[in-house]
Design an enzyme around this catalytic site. Structure first.
Site, PDB file in Angstrom:
ATOM      1  N   SER A   1      40.453  48.135  26.452  1.00 46.88           N
ATOM      2  CA  SER A   1      41.199  48.736  27.554  1.00 46.88           C
ATOM      3  C   SER A   1      41.884  50.039  27.127  1.00 46.88           C
ATOM      4  O   SER A   1      41.234  50.965  26.656  1.00 46.88           O
ATOM      5  CB  SER A   1      42.203  47.724  28.109  1.00 46.88           C
ATOM      6  OG  SER A   1      42.813  48.193  29.276  1.00 46.88           O
TER       7      SER A   1
ATOM      8  N   ASP B   1      35.044  46.001  36.711  1.00 52.82           N
ATOM      9  CA  ASP B   1      35.402  44.748  36.041  1.00 52.82           C
ATOM     10  C   ASP B   1      36.710  44.174  36.573  1.00 52.82           C
ATOM     11  O   ASP B   1      37.378  43.416  35.896  1.00 52.82           O
ATOM     12  CB  ASP B   1      35.488  44.953  34.523  1.00 52.82           C
ATOM     13  CG  ASP B   1      36.680  45.815  34.103  1.00 52.82           C
ATOM     14  OD1 ASP B   1      37.401  46.321  34.993  1.00 52.82           O
ATOM     15  OD2 ASP B   1      36.891  45.992  32.889  1.00 52.82           O
TER      16      ASP B   1
ATOM     17  N   HIS C   1      38.139  42.054  33.346  1.00 51.30           N
ATOM     18  CA  HIS C   1      38.678  43.011  32.370  1.00 51.30           C
ATOM     19  C   HIS C   1      39.154  42.357  31.073  1.00 51.30           C
ATOM     20  O   HIS C   1      38.888  42.875  29.981  1.00 51.30           O
ATOM     21  CB  HIS C   1      39.836  43.769  33.021  1.00 51.30           C
ATOM     22  CG  HIS C   1      40.349  44.912  32.231  1.00 51.30           C
ATOM     23  ND1 HIS C   1      39.613  46.054  31.994  1.00 51.30           N
ATOM     24  CD2 HIS C   1      41.533  45.110  31.600  1.00 51.30           C
ATOM     25  CE1 HIS C   1      40.318  46.892  31.268  1.00 51.30           C
ATOM     26  NE2 HIS C   1      41.487  46.340  31.006  1.00 51.30           N
TER      27      HIS C   1
END
Length: 679
Positions: A264, A592, A634
């Protein structure tokens, strides 16, 4: 039974008979007999009345006992215990093969002969890393070195305002407030699990351990994700410590290059590190031009947000996203109730607007990447993202007219994704010629005394320092793209944006050889920096697809006009047609759940593919997509079996080609072709 009845009759009915313990005796008439008979009659009557009352009570329906809360609790406990024992019985009785846990991918690869080879460095993202208290105010007594972020989050409920105060940074410096020190939790515990039952990197760590990884060849690069990337070095020397750790692991593991696995926001944090480590001091780490080529084998970016996320816009603008807007629609007034006085979103906005890292997630590349008022790369996209598609094995031979690619697109009623914020549904669908233009004069604060309610007292957010007139003016049937959006954010959050823009940039470089791009504010933007001189290094984009992901928003003015409130909110009453991408005031695109495919995949698909001005040394790039049915959200993607196997194989020495090259299910190839970016 008959003899008993006769005995009862003799004793209680016949007047001249007396029952005794010896036998039956007969007496002559006398005054005593009358008295005894009267007493016997009374006894018989009372006995009969008693029997009558009993029969009456038997005939009456029984009253249901009053059900109490305590009874419900006992019944629930009973049901739970019964269910538990039943499941335990089944577990003990059923065949072992029926309930067998699937084999871990690490154990499977170990049986195939894979062993640890290259050291691995994990870099957590925003929010998922734990934070602990080292110094605090009196309200935080007893919390020394206790987690304020991550873990059980019990302190939120015990002392919420104290918790908010200690997680906030200084509103002008972006560093520690006076008397408060909150630091990243060190070691592998920093981001193994976010909360009980909510894994982050623990599953990956467990599988790495299966093939031989441990403390000497596995490291977690924890950092305070609230800070700007350069401030993690200024305050904590986090970048210097990461550099030393990589150098140490390289030497102590037989001079094997390191495999870096960021997640991320950790992806752009490590991108900043790649530029920092080769830059001369004092701004950089002084590693020199060949440092990355010497020490890094591959960077396996999980759920990368290279080009930002629209979610960051809604977070700064109104402290909400699709999930918060849904809660507001289902239970109006709960989050910011006048009666309850919760004002949850206002408190969260005060805190999050002190975190510079959120600004790093704003969309990068302007209208060239994210689209303008009448065009976007995802235009015409079908919103059934879970539709099964065959993977494309390589981007090198892709024809954008290929039927497999076109299958994910249609021209009917295209969503205008380029309008990241629209005020009203009409502003999100009408042609730009029918909408009012955005004028810079609209962003001038009107602060005349007669337009501001000074009775509100202390300003909670910067909205309290704005006039109602100016708030309404910027929302009048207007739409904002990735360029005009920054003018809007400078208007509603001037302190935050001014502070953060000294650390981040969101444009596209005209000339990367311009000396200005040697400043650290450009290092986390892949469109304003060059990848290092490391031709043997590999860059991976690993992300989930097939999940509706927030792409743009339809807003409205908040009905509340009270003090210390947020004047804008997502209009959850706005929906499109049945097959539309517009649901609950949010336009969705493929991604996602947090990062759109466009942001996660474009740089590996086109921006860095081959030798480009952003990748002048030709570092190999690979895209590996994972469908939602295989676990692609995610964070949950880090439990995806295919992703874990890819990481373990590369860590054990495999190259991108050896693990299969590109694996693509989305329409990132077509999107990339539609973006006209000079390479």
């Amino acid at each position: 039974m008959a003899s008993i009845l006769r005995f009862r009759k003799v004793c209680y009915v016949e007047p001249a008979v007396k029952c005794s313990s010896v036998g039956f005796e007969s007496f002559d008439q006398s005054p005593k007999i009358d008295q005894k008979l009267n007493k016997k009659e009374e006894e018989v009557i009372s006995a009969n009345n008693f029997a009558f009352e009993i029969n009456k009570k038997r005939k009456q329906p029984r009253r249901q006992p009053k059900w109490k809360c305590l009874d419900s609790c006992f019944w629930i406990i009973g049901y739970l215990c019964t269910t538990w024992w039943l499941l335990l019985f089944l577990y003990r009785c059923l065949p072992v093969t029926l309930l067998q846990v699937p084999e871990l991918p690490g154990a499977k690869l170990k049986s195939e002969g894979l062993t640890a080879l290259h050291p691995v460095v994990l870099v957590p993202g925003i929010v998922t890393g734990g934070l602990e208290l080292w110094e605090g105010k009196p309200c935080a007594d007893g919390l020394f070195r206790k987690r304020l972020w991550g873990g059980s989050f019990t302190e939120i409920f015990k002392r919420p305002l104290c918790w908010l105060e200690h997680l906030s940074l200084h509103n002008e410096t972006g560093l520690d407030p006076q008397g408060i020190r909150v630091r990243a939790v060190p070691g592998l515990l920093a981001a193994d699990n976010f909360a009980p039952g909510y894994f982050v990197l623990s599953v990956l760590i467990k599988n790495l351990a299966k093939i031989g990884y441990e403390g000497k060849n596995l490291h977690m690069a924890a950092y305070d994700w609230r800070l700007s990337f350069q401030n993690t070095e200024v305050r904590d020397h986090a970048l210097s410590r990461l550099k030393r750790e990589i150098e140490l692991m390289y030497v102590t593991n037989g001079y094997k290059k390191v495999v870096v696995v960021p997640h991320s926001t950790g992806v752009t944090y490590f991108l900043h590190f790649l530029k920092w480590v080769e830059t001369p001091p004092p701004m950089g780490g002084g590693g020199g031009p060949g440092w990355c080529a010497k020490h890094i084998k591959a960077v396996m970016n999980i759920s990368p947000a290279f080009l930002g996320v629209p979610k960051a816009v809604s977070n700064i603008f109104s402290a909400e996203g699709n999930d918060v807007a849904y809660i507001r629609a289902m239970a109006p007034g709960v989050l910011d109730s006048d009666i309850l006085g919760l004002q949850t979103l206002e408190h969260l906005m005060r805190m999050s607007r002190t975190w510079d890292s959120i600004v790093s997630l704003l969309p990068k590349g302007g209208e060239t990447i994210w689209g303008n008022m009448d065009w976007s790369p995802e235009e015409g996209q079908v919103c059934d993202f879970s539709k099964k598609r065959h993977p494309q094995l390589s981007l090198d031979n892709i024809n954008v007219n290929n039927s497999d690619v076109k299958r994910g697109f249609r021209v009917k009623d295209p969503a205008k994704y380029g309008r990241i914020i629209s005020f009203g549904k009409a502003a999100s669908v009408l042609h730009s010629s029918q909408l009012p233009t955005v004028d810079s004069k609209d962003f001038l604060h009107t602060t005349a005394p007669e337009t501001i309610n000074f009775s509100c007292g202390e300003a909670w957010t910067e909205y309290d320092e704005m006039s109602r007139e100016s708030i309404r003016k910027v929302a009048a049937d207007k739409a904002y793209t990735a360029i005009t959006l920054f003018d809007l954010l400078r208007f509603v959050a001037p302190k935050m944006i001014q502070r953060a823009e000294a650390h981040f940039s969101h444009g596209i470089a005209d000339d990367l050889d311009d000396p200005k791009y040697s400043h650290y504010k450009y290092w986390s933007n892949p469109l304003e920096m060059k990848l290092p001189d490391a031709p043997d290094m590999e860059m991976y984009c690993l992300y989930g697809v097939g999940i509706p992901t927030e792409r743009s928003y339809v807003y409205k003015l908040s009905p509340s006009n009270r003090c210390k409130s947020i004047p804008y909110q997502i209009d959850s009453s706005v929906h499109g047609e049945d097959d539309s991408c517009l649901k609950g005031g949010v336009y969705f695109a493929d991604g996602d759940e947090s990062v759109p495919v466009l942001s996660a995949g474009f740089m590996c698909a086109k921006g860095w593919r081959g030798r480009t001005r952003f990748n002048p040394h030709g570092i190999a790039t690979y895209i590996r997509e994972y469908r939602h049915i295989e676990s692609g959200p995610h964070v949950d993607i880090m439990g995806n079996v295919a992703l874990i196997e890819d990481i373990l194989r590369v860590a054990a020495g495999a190259s991108g080609k050896e693990i299969g090259g590109d694996k693509i299910y989305s329409d990132i190839s077509r999107m990339s072709e539609r973006i006209k970016l000079r390479l």
